[in-house]
Design a protein around this motif. Sequence first.
Motif, mmCIF file in Angstrom:
data_model
loop_
_atom_site.group_PDB
_atom_site.id
_atom_site.type_symbol
_atom_site.label_atom_id
_atom_site.label_comp_id
_atom_site.label_asym_id
_atom_site.label_seq_id
_atom_site.Cartn_x
_atom_site.Cartn_y
_atom_site.Cartn_z
ATOM 1 N N LEU A 108 0.827 -1.205 0.000
ATOM 2 C CA LEU A 108 0.000 0.000 0.000
ATOM 3 C C LEU A 108 0.865 1.259 0.000
ATOM 4 N N ILE A 109 2.010 1.224 0.685
ATOM 5 C CA ILE A 109 2.951 2.346 0.639
ATOM 6 C C ILE A 109 3.519 2.485 -0.769
ATOM 7 N N ALA A 110 3.847 1.361 -1.412
ATOM 8 C CA ALA A 110 4.343 1.408 -2.795
ATOM 9 C C ALA A 110 3.301 2.045 -3.706
ATOM 10 N N ALA A 111 2.044 1.673 -3.536
ATOM 11 C CA ALA A 111 0.977 2.255 -4.349
ATOM 12 C C ALA A 111 0.844 3.752 -4.086
ATOM 13 N N ALA A 112 0.889 4.144 -2.823
ATOM 14 C CA ALA A 112 0.795 5.564 -2.483
ATOM 15 C C ALA A 112 1.977 6.337 -3.059
ATOM 16 N N GLY A 138 9.935 16.467 -3.860
ATOM 17 C CA GLY A 138 8.755 17.257 -3.531
ATOM 18 C C GLY A 138 7.477 16.492 -3.286
ATOM 19 N N CYS A 139 7.429 15.248 -3.683
ATOM 20 C CA CYS A 139 6.215 14.438 -3.486
ATOM 21 C C CYS A 139 5.899 14.318 -1.991
ATOM 22 N N PRO A 140 4.672 14.641 -1.562
ATOM 23 C CA PRO A 140 4.330 14.557 -0.140
ATOM 24 C C PRO A 140 4.568 13.179 0.479
ATOM 25 N N VAL A 141 4.379 12.118 -0.299
ATOM 26 C CA VAL A 141 4.634 10.777 0.249
ATOM 27 C C VAL A 141 6.130 10.571 0.441
#
Length: 147
Positions: free
Chosen positions: A52-56, A126-129
């Motif tokens: 799920l982290i990979a997907a996010a 810069g990506c929030p994740v």
Amino acid sequence: MSTRTARTAWNGTLQEGTGQTELTSSGAGTFEVSFPRRTADSAEGVTSPEELIAAAHTSCFAMAFSGELGNAGATPEQVEVSADVTLSPDPAGGLKISKIALSVRGYAAGTDEAGFRKAAEAAKAGCPVSKALGAVEDITLDVSYEG
């Protein structure tokens, strides 16, 4: 700005129990989770927090990358992002995410390989994740420009 919600219901012990993770805000689905499947080589149709982290991370990176390309005057035409999230033993005890390997492949009109790579590096930063995953010691980025 928005708040998104997920919920997990768990029954049983860590090793023998199972859970269901629901993407509550979107209603997009409910997914089975299991600790033994989380740490096994084969997921056998069961997801994990790391997947799920990979997907996010891939979806966030793709959006940030598209924005960076647009800021540079380029138009993304075909972009594919993948992420491998590695779960490892933590020397301090328990488990930890030890590595995330991001990969972006594709092309964009109005830029060359150097501009594509520069936009990818900016998106990673810069990506929030990516920012939320700052405790991960090793986040790599592989960029393949196919234009």
